[in-house]
Design a protein around this motif. Sequence first.
Motif: not given
Length: 225
Positions: A29-34, A36-43, A91-99, A152-157
């Motif tokens: 399930r997509v929870v956000a769409d920044p 950098t690409g869709p962010v799913t619940a798994a991401d 990890c904290r950097d990615v979390a900050d960018q994706l909220g 599909r999110n480049s930061l998570v990848r």
Amino acid sequence: MGGAVSLTLGSLLYPAMLGVQKVGSAPSRVVADPATGPVTAADRDFVVEVRAAGLWEYPVGEKALKKGTTKAVRNAGEQLVAGDAALDAACRDVADQLGIALPNQPSLQQQGFASRLNGESGKQFDMDLATTLRTTNGQFLTTVAGVRTTTRNSLVRALADRVNNTVLDHISAMEKTGLVDFGQETTSPDLPAQDLTPPPAVAGQPQVVLTPPANSTVSPSPTVR
């Protein structure tokens, strides 16, 4: 990232379940769409799980540096401390960018691992450290691979790539101690969700930062963009 997107992410991004069980009923399930690409619940759950892993492994590594009875065990402790500190920064950097809201404590299951190791000493500590960390990191590889191939999110990848390398380093360090009991089970698939999910950080509480040792040979993780 725009303010509206950050507010939306902040209201959504905290995991329903972590650990060896599935992250939720709808991991795709997509929870956000920044941008950098869709962010799913798994991401989302993956980023939180990376944070939680470091929160329990880092202090255990510090214990290994002090309590390890062999050079190989102390080296494994150094690898945990340095590797988890570097990975936590990314990890904290990615979390900050994706909220993504991050915990300041590991899960109850992970706290149990740490508590058991804290109460041990000598050869028992060495053996339990090697077996527990080798097993938990080995299990995490499955999660990393799943997220890396589906996100599909480049930061998570990019974060998944770093996690994969760190986890493999940790596994190798534990195996080099010569103390891993490959037949021992350290987790249960029947644990309730509340034991596998790290508690949310208290509002207004400063974020816990895992500091790399001054003499670390592990290079700090560059900013993920």
